[in-house]
Design a protein around this motif. Structure first.
Motif, PDB file in Angstrom:
ATOM      1  N   LEU A 141       0.835  -1.194   0.000  1.00 16.23           N
ATOM      2  CA  LEU A 141       0.000   0.000   0.000  1.00 16.23           C
ATOM      3  C   LEU A 141       0.876   1.254   0.000  1.00 16.23           C
ATOM      4  N   HIS A 158     -10.979   1.029   1.403  1.00 12.83           N
ATOM      5  CA  HIS A 158     -10.220  -0.197   1.656  1.00 12.83           C
ATOM      6  C   HIS A 158     -11.023  -1.099   2.584  1.00 12.83           C
ATOM      7  N   ALA A 214      -7.096   1.707   7.164  1.00 11.65           N
ATOM      8  CA  ALA A 214      -6.226   1.881   5.985  1.00 11.65           C
ATOM      9  C   ALA A 214      -6.008   3.367   5.673  1.00 11.65           C
ATOM     10  N   ASP A 272     -13.606   2.586   5.217  1.00 16.30           N
ATOM     11  CA  ASP A 272     -12.591   1.592   5.561  1.00 16.30           C
ATOM     12  C   ASP A 272     -13.189   0.529   6.469  1.00 16.30           C
TER      13      ASP A 272
END
Lengths: 167, 323
Positions: free
Chosen positions: B98, B117, B122, B141
Motif C-alpha cells: 500500500l 479499503h 487503511a 474503511d
C-alpha cells in the motif's frame, strides 16, 4: 482611525452617475449584482436610490479567488444567488472597495459561469490606488489616496461607515 | 489519535478520516461550505476553479461505483484532475505494498488520496505516511468509518428539516458491521441530535456497543420508529446472512423492513433515508423508497456538494501548514 464621512453624498453621486450611464446605454431595467459583503450593502442602497424593481443578485467569490492555495477557503462562504438569467442581460456589478482588482476579476469569472451577459458595468463606493490588474470602474463614489499598508473597510449595513486600518 | 491526525495546528481539517472526535465547529463548517457548493451544482457551468492544477487520486481497493463516481464528480467540479485506481488494475495485485503505491502516486505529484479499503484503519495508515502537502479522505474503511456519507446524511437532514438539534433519529439495520452507522452516530451526536436510536437484532447490536456509542438500542422496529423525525435505513450486507447473524432476506423484511404501515408510527413529517444502493423488498419496500417522504435521491445530489466541501477544506489550509 475613522475616515471623514460623506457616504450618503458618495452614494448620491453614484446614483446620479449610474442614471447618466443607463441613459447613455439606453437601458431602462438593469440587473444589479452585489459582491459579498460590503458590495451587497452598497447595491441595496443604490437600488433604492434608483428605484429599481429588478431582484438583487449576490456573489460570493470565495470559490474563484486566485489566492486559494495560499489562504485557503473562506469559512464564512455563502451561496451566490442570481435570481435572474444572466444571458444577454445588462448587469451593474457593485463592490465596496476597488483595490487590487482581483475580487472584480473573480466576480467576472463567476458571472460568466452563469451565462454571457450583454454588458457588465462596475460601480464601487471607494476607488483606491494599488491596482494589480487592468480593471477600472465605470462609476465611483469617492477616491481615496492610501499608503500601501493602509486598508479601507466598510462596516454596515446600518449605518454604513468607512474606516481606515493600518497594517 | 485520529483527532491529532485530522486537524492541523490551527484546528483546520487536514485529513478527513472519521467523524469521531471532530469538533462541532469543523462539522458545521463542512455543512455550511456544502450549502454554497450545492448552489454551484445548479448553475449552467457546474464548475468552479478552486482546485485547478491539483490532482486527486481515487484509490479504491474495494469496489464501489457510486461512491467513486461522486468523489470523481466532486473533484472535477472543483477543476481538479482525477486518477481512478482500482485494486484490480493496481500493482497491489503484483505484490506492491500500500505504501509503495502511495509513494509512487506522490512522486506523480498527487495532492489528495481518496481511499476505500476493506481493512479498518487503511486511510489512517496512509494519512500517517503521506507528504505534508498531501491530504487523505476516507472513502470507507472496513467496519470503521465512512465520514463523507455521514456528513451528506447530516447535510440532508439539516436541509430538509431545517435543523439537526433536538431531532429523534432512528438508524435501522446492521449497526455492528456498518461503518456508515458508526460515522452517522458520531456526527449526529456532535451536531446536537436529540435522540439517536438504533434498531437491530440482538446479534447485531450488543448492549455494551450501544452504550459506548451513546445511542438507545431498540430491538423492535415499531419501538424505534415511534415519533421519529428521521428514519435512516442501512444497506443490508447479504454476506452477514451467510454467517447466521441474520435470518433470510424474507424474514429480515418481515421484522426490520420499512413499509408504509410501519412508517405511520413515525412523525407525520418524518423523512426516510438510505445510503444506497437499496435492496428493494429487503430493507425497504418500493412504495416507501419512491414515496413522498423519501429523500434518498436528494442524498445523492447532496453527496457531491459535501464531498466538494471536504476536498476544498483539506486542500485549502494555506501555505504554512500545507508545505
Amino acid at each position: 482611525m475613522a475616515a471623514e464621512d460623506g457616504i450618503e453624498a458618495a452614494l448620491a453621486r453614484m446614483a446620479e452617475a449610474l442614471r447618466a450611464r443607463l441613459a447613455a446605454d439606453a437601458v431602462a431595467r438593469p440587473l444589479m449584482v452585489g459582491i459579498h459583503t460590503g458590495g451587497v450593502w452598497v447595491a441595496e442602497r443604490l437600488r433604492r436610490l434608483l428605484g429599481l424593481d429588478t431582484p438583487l443578485g449576490t456573489l460570493d467569490i470565495s470559490f474563484y479567488r486566485d489566492d486559494f492555495t495560499r489562504i485557503g477557503i473562506n469559512p464564512q462562504v455563502r451561496p451566490s444567488r442570481l435570481p435572474f438569467a444572466v444571458d444577454d442581460a445588462y448587469l451593474i456589478l457593485v463592490d465596496d472597495v476597488l483595490h487590487t482588482g482581483r475580487t472584480v476579476r473573480a466576480a467576472l469569472n463567476e458571472l460568466f459561469d452563469y451565462g454571457r451577459p450583454a454588458a457588465v458595468r462596475l460601480a464601487v463606493l471607494v476607488e483606491r490606488d494599488g491596482r494589480e490588474l487592468p480593471i477600472q470602474p465605470d462609476v465611483v463614489g469617492r477616491h481615496m489616496a492610501l499608503a500601501p499598508h493602509q486598508h479601507v473597510k466598510l462596516t454596515g449595513p446600518e449605518p454604513l461607515a468607512l474606516t481606515v486600518q493600518e497594517g | 489519535m485520529a483527532e491529532a491526525l485530522q486537524l492541523d495546528g490551527r484546528g483546520r481539517l487536514r485529513h478527513f478520516l472519521t467523524t469521531e472526535g471532530l469538533p462541532r465547529a469543523v462539522l458545521e463548517e463542512i455543512l455550511d461550505t456544502a450549502e454554497s457548493f450545492l448552489e454551484v451544482t445548479g448553475r449552467e457551468v457546474k464548475k468552479v476553479p478552486l482546485l485547478r492544477g491539483k490532482t486527486v487520486a481515487n484509490l479504491f481497493f474495494e469496489p464501489s461505483t457510486r461512491t467513486r463516481t461522486t468523489f470523481e464528480l466532486a473533484a472535477k467540479r472543483l477543476s481538479a484532475d482525477v486518477l481512478n485506481i482500482s485494486a484490480a488494475t493496481s500493482s497491489a495485485t503484483k505484490g506492491e505494498t500500500l505504501l509503495d503505491t502511495v509513494r509512487n502516486l506522490e512522486a506523480m505529484h498527487c495532492d489528495m488520496f481518496v481511499v476505500r479499503h476493506a481493512a479498518s484503519g487503511a486511510a489512517h495508515f496512509i494519512a500517517r505516511h503521506v507528504a505534508p502537502h498531501v491530504a487523505v479522505i476516507n472513502g470507507g474503511d472496513g467496519r470503521h468509518a465512512h465520514p463523507t456519507q455521514a456528513m451528506l446524511d447530516a447535510f440532508t437532514i439539516r436541509r430538509v428539516k431545517g435543523r439537526i438539534e433536538g431531532l429523534t433519529i432512528a438508524i435501522v439495520g446492521d449497526i455492528l458491521h456498518s461503518r456508515v452507522a458508526r460515522s452517522q452516530i458520531h456526527a449526529l451526536r456532535t451536531l446536537g441530535a436529540g435522540e439517536v436510536r438504533v434498531v437491530a437484532p440482538g446479534t447485531l447490536l450488543p448492549a455494551a456497543a450501544a452504550e459506548a456509542l451513546g445511542v438507545r438500542p431498540c430491538r423492535h422496529l415499531d419501538e424505534g420508529l415511534e415519533g421519529a423525525d428521521v428514519v435512516i435505513m442501512l444497506r443490508l450486507q447479504r454476506e452477514r446472512m451467510r454467517g447466521a447473524l441474520l435470518p433470510s432476506a424474507h424474514e429480515y423484511f418481515q421484522t426490520y423492513g420499512l413499509t408504509e404501515a410501519r412508517l405511520a408510527r413515525a412523525r407525520p413529517d418524518a423523512i426516510v433515508m438510505h445510503p444506497g444502493p437499496i435492496n428493494r423488498g429487503v430493507e425497504i419496500e418500493s412504495a416507501v423508497a419512491d414515496g413522498p417522504r423519501s429523500v434518498i435521491l436528494r442524498q445523492v445530489t447532496h453527496g457531491i456538494a459535501v464531498r466538494m466541501a471536504v476536498m476544498s477544506m483539506v486542500l485549502g489550509r494555506g501555505a504554512e501548514e500545507g508545505g
